[in-house]
Design an enzyme around this catalytic site. Structure first.
Site, PDB file in Angstrom:
ATOM      1  N   PHE A 172       0.774  -1.169  -0.055  1.00  0.00           N
ATOM      2  CA  PHE A 172      -0.131   0.102  -0.047  1.00  0.00           C
ATOM      3  C   PHE A 172       0.875   1.156  -0.170  1.00  0.00           C
ATOM      4  CE2 PHE A 172      -2.508  -3.279   2.424  1.00  0.00           C
ATOM      5  CZ  PHE A 172      -3.421  -3.414   1.351  1.00  0.00           C
ATOM      6  N   GLU A 208       7.467   1.268  -0.100  1.00  0.00           N
ATOM      7  CA  GLU A 208       7.979   1.862  -1.237  1.00  0.00           C
ATOM      8  C   GLU A 208       9.262   2.225  -0.968  1.00  0.00           C
ATOM      9  OE1 GLU A 208       7.780   5.137  -4.612  1.00  0.00           O
ATOM     10  OE2 GLU A 208       5.816   4.462  -3.688  1.00  0.00           O
ATOM     11  N   ARG A 244       0.856  15.469  -6.189  1.00  0.00           N
ATOM     12  CA  ARG A 244      -0.144  14.731  -6.782  1.00  0.00           C
ATOM     13  C   ARG A 244      -1.355  15.172  -6.046  1.00  0.00           C
ATOM     14  NH1 ARG A 244      -1.197   9.782  -9.616  1.00  0.00           N
ATOM     15  NH2 ARG A 244       1.154   9.620 -10.158  1.00  0.00           N
ATOM     16  N   ARG A 252      -1.480   4.392  -0.946  1.00  0.00           N
ATOM     17  CA  ARG A 252      -2.422   4.198  -1.949  1.00  0.00           C
ATOM     18  C   ARG A 252      -3.195   5.472  -2.333  1.00  0.00           C
ATOM     19  NH1 ARG A 252      -6.394  -1.211  -1.932  1.00  0.00           N
ATOM     20  NH2 ARG A 252      -6.680  -1.585  -4.241  1.00  0.00           N
ATOM     21  N   PHE A 294      -1.422   8.032  -3.077  1.00  0.00           N
ATOM     22  CA  PHE A 294      -0.212   8.959  -3.203  1.00  0.00           C
ATOM     23  C   PHE A 294      -0.461  10.535  -3.211  1.00  0.00           C
ATOM     24  CE2 PHE A 294       4.130   9.929  -4.165  1.00  0.00           C
ATOM     25  CZ  PHE A 294       5.019   8.728  -3.729  1.00  0.00           C
ATOM     26  N   ALA A 312       1.942   4.038  -7.691  1.00  0.00           N
ATOM     27  CA  ALA A 312       1.153   4.882  -8.670  1.00  0.00           C
ATOM     28  C   ALA A 312       0.485   4.266  -9.729  1.00  0.00           C
ATOM     29  CB  ALA A 312       2.327   5.723  -9.656  1.00  0.00           C
ATOM     30  N   GLU A 333      -4.879   2.241  -7.382  1.00  0.00           N
ATOM     31  CA  GLU A 333      -5.042   3.397  -6.620  1.00  0.00           C
ATOM     32  C   GLU A 333      -6.443   4.116  -6.919  1.00  0.00           C
ATOM     33  OE1 GLU A 333      -0.808   5.169  -5.834  1.00  0.00           O
ATOM     34  OE2 GLU A 333      -1.688   5.541  -7.698  1.00  0.00           O
TER      35      GLU A 333
END
Length: 783
Positions: A241, A245, A323, A355, A357, A524, A725
């Site tokens: 999720f 990362e 974003r 999730r 972002f 993403a 997402e």
């Protein structure tokens, strides 16, 4: 009729555009799927644990570790001074130490690592350290950080048109503030790394991560190694999720450091409490907004300032804020806007990807504003939403300059509105509320427009390897990571479809930096788009070689050779695929190939926040109906209707699962998952006992989910669209259905100050505010 076996089902159905089971489904159910902690431990494996800071911000005066070293089973203790390379694991800005050095910045920051002969011994020993601190001023609130002008990155601002002038001239205006909380990723498998020293100073690392290449980089930098001396392997994660990362880096570096120094395998697996305390979450956002609109509810201008809790370091706050800016419009045309984003530096965990972002935090703000406009005008919020949708020429340009060329939001919402009987249910709920003084129902329909691609152009690339063996079976390796979302299944489907063989003939192997190098994170929502295209490219190269071989043998044009139904068709001749492969091998035809893909047409100017950051948009909409007890603030989701645009879905079964799961996760973020720090900066919601996520009983009794029929107008993999997402934003409908129910306590036109997460306490606060507003209105003298 006898039920088909798992393998028979995969063999019988067409490879693509069909609901195949997840490639590891039977392994999950049987408990045979191998996660990092299931890997059989090598002889001599030691276990690491982390010693954590108890202060939010302080200078380290002294760390006494003799008591730690004296504990049973302890092999070694490592601090920042033992790191031979760079003491940093920041993904973009290098401001995030692996182990604290001189100063601590939040409660839970790792100070040292203890290595012992067992997991239990390491954990017990880590708690025996004595640390002396000199306290420093701590900033725990993002708004306090803003007041002190304390940010991890420079403020961002996107202005289009003349928002100040249009706001001043608008017939109607609203202004206010709001907040939405953060969210813990709560992956079922926690952070874990298992490092093994190899010959010549090399390291082999098994790591639960969404970004093997980044783990390769940070480990090599920490140990002073070249990238070719570090191999990172990742077969599957038990959820990510976004939390795996960048934030798996600290655990990868510590395990690798201990393994390199001790020349023995070392595993680091923090328990759930420590995982919560160390790692970052979804950014909570605070908003200040002003909007101008006409008497119908059409937005004329908007201004918003979004303050995000970044935590003590930058981590991925920059891309998250970017974003959020690019998704403030959601599905609505905004002609004149002033959008600002601030990443506040606080003495809390450094927040990270989750999730969506930042997209959900941006989009939920405009939904709150539109809902408030509808309350102000006494109109159904759906009508105000539809009025503001992106339209044709003149209403198709986003604030950041990308034209919306694939807009299906009008058709999609109209279809859902009809299928869910929205208007009839709205009338029924109004009647119900009029006769129910305690229990109130609410209804909302909210849309989604979500951009797909990394905002940073060079991340939009992927590689893959495809091997065809002489028995006709196929092995594919790609740079994406499987975290339960079905990426490997889809990539296998693509390869099988390209070669014209059954899905059962194709297998995917673990992501491995020694096979496919320089990979992007699986994030993403680009996993299938990028890696599917790369695998398709590799399979097409092999198919072309086979076609050339068959064409030469049978005296026909290579373009006339077809691959379908496990056969290679050369005119009237149908050769079994495995037989054709064997013949090609004997003729020395190359039966393996690399593949590569880059997303076309992307551009982004970070200085102006303009360009074409997204390859395409995914759309969706949800209707939620809730029932609220106005005496306790408790509520129940009665029904949910979801319609989501997955393009020409590669695997409808997996996509429907993704849509439903994302909806429930989005609902959890906005209604029940509450993060709370005490006055000392300690996260108090740090375990399943204190942090509530949705469970099976939170799913509605009526749950209707469909995929919208819409082949992607861009040339994506098999014309599909991403589903990782975007559907999380479908959960907005639940929050605004709750707001609708709270409004029913008053005159139906109040705009309740319902904060998110809308816990029972938040709902009761909003109910009190509505009743107070109604009492104030009733007490005013009438003209």
């Amino acid at each position: 009729m006898k039920a088909q076996s798992f393998t028979q089902a995969r063999q019988a159905a067409p490879a693509a555009h069909h609901g195949h089971p997840h490639e590891s489904a039977r392994l999950h159910v049987a408990g045979e799927a191998t996660y990092v902690d299931d890997i059989r431990e090598l002889a001599g494996t030691a276990h690491a644990a982390l010693g954590l800071s108890t202060q939010a911000h302080a200078r380290i005066v002294a760390i006494e570790l003799d008591a730690v070293r004296a504990m049973p089973g302890v092999i070694a203790v490592f601090t920042a001074a033992d790191i031979p390379g760079t003491n940093d694991c920041g993904p973009i800005i290098h401001d995030d130490p692996i182990l604290a050095d001189g100063v601590v910045h939040y409660v839970g920051q790792p100070l040292f690592a203890v290595v012992a002969d067992s997991h239990e011994h390491a954990r017990r020993a880590a708690r025996r350290a004595k640390v002396s601190y000199e306290p420093l001023p701590a900033v725990l609130d993002p708004l306090q950080a803003k007041a002190q002008n304390s940010f991890v990155l420079p403020p961002m601002q996107l202005v289009r048109g003349e928002p100040a002038a249009r706001l001043a001239a608008a017939p109607r205006r609203l202004r206010g503030s709001w907040q939405v909380g953060g969210q813990e990723q709560f992956y079922l498998e926690g952070q874990i790394s298992y490092a093994v020293p190899r010959e010549d100073g090399c390291i082999h690392l098994w790591c639960s991560t969404q970004h093997p290449t980044e783990m390769q980089h940070v480990v090599s930098h920490a140990l002073g190694l070249a990238a070719n001396q570090v191999v990172v392997e990742m077969r599957r994660m038990g959820g990510g999720f976004g939390g795996k990362e960048s934030q798996s880096a600290l655990f990868a570096c510590v395990a690798a450091l201990a393994a390199a120094r001790l020349r023995r395998p070392v595993k680091l697996r923090p328990d759930r409490d420590d995982d919560f305390m160390i790692t970052g979450k979804r950014h909570d956002f605070h908003y200040e907004y002003e909007v101008g609109f006409d008497d119908e509810g059409r937005i004329l201008a908007a201004r918003i300032e979004m303050v995000a809790r970044a935590g003590f370091s930058a981590d991925l706050s920059g891309p998250v804020a970017t974003r959020a800016i690019c998704h403030f419009d959601n599905a609505y045309y905004l002609a004149d806007v002033d959008i600002r984003a601030l990443c506040a530096r606080t003495n809390t965990q450094s927040n990270t990807a989750f999730r969506g972002f930042g997209g959900p935090q941006g989009a939920v703000a405009i939904e709150y504003i539109i809902d408030s406009i509808a309350r102000e005008l006494g109109r159904d919020a759906l009508d105000v939403r539809k009025l503001n949708f992106y339209g044709g020429a003149g209403r198709d340009l986003t604030p950041y300059g990308q034209r919306v060329e694939d807009n299906v939001i009008h058709e999609l919402v109209a279809e859902l509105e009809a299928d869910s009987a929205y208007r009839e249910r709205r009338r029924a709920i109004t009647a119900y509320n009029a006769g129910s003084p305690v229990l109130k129902k609410g209804l909302a329909l909210t849309p989604v427009k979500f951009g797909i691609s990394f905002n940073v152009a060079h991340y939009n690339q992927a590689g893959a390897l495809v091997h065809v063996y002489t028995d006709g079976s196929v092995l594919v390796n790609h740079g994406g990571t499987e975290m339960g979302q079905g990426l490997n299944t889809k990539v296998c489907q693509v390869v099988a479809h390209t070669l014209g063989i059954a899905l059962a003939q194709v297998r995917a192997t673990a992501a491995d930096t020694s096979k496919v190098a320089n990979t992007s994170a699986t994030a993403a929502s680009t996993g299938a788009d990028l890696n599917g295209k790369a695998a398709e490219d590799a399979a097409r190269r092999i198919r072309q070689r086979l076609a050339d071989f068959v064409a030469q043998r049978h005296g026909i044009d290579a373009d006339a050779v077809r691959f379908a139904d496990d056969h290679v068709h050369a005119g009237a001749v149908a050769i079994p695929f495995a037989e054709c492969v064997q013949q090609a091998y004997q003729a020395r035809v190359q039966l393996w190939s690399e593949g590569f893909y880059t997303t076309p047409g992307l551009s982004w100017d970070r200085s102006t926040l303009t360009g074409r950051p997204f390859y395409y948009f995914a759309y969706g909409a949800a209707v939620a109906e809730v029932l609220v007890d106005t005496l306790t603030g408790e509520w129940r989701l009665l029904r949910a209707d979801l319609l989501h645009d997955a393009g020409n879905s590669i695997n409808p079964a997996i996509d429907v699962g993704q849509v439903e799961g994302a909806f429930i996760q989005g609902m959890g973020w906005l209604t029940m998952e509450e993060l709370w720090w005490n006055k000392d900066g300690r996260l108090m919601t740090h375990a399943p006992s204190t942090y509530k996520i949705p469970a099976a009983h939170d799913c509605p009794a009526e749950f209707h989910t469909r995929l919208f029929r819409n082949s992607n107008h861009e040339e994506t993999i098999l014309r599909s669209k991403a589903v990782g997402e975007p559907p999380l934003l479908l959960g907005f409908a639940v929050l605004f259905a709750l707001r609708d129910a709270v409004t029913a306590v008053g005159d139906g036109r109040s705009a309740p100050p319902l904060r998110a997460p809308a816990t029972p306490e938040a709902i009761l606060d909003a109910i009190d505010a509505v009743r107070a507003a109604c009492a104030h209105t009733a007490a005013e003298p009438q003209p």
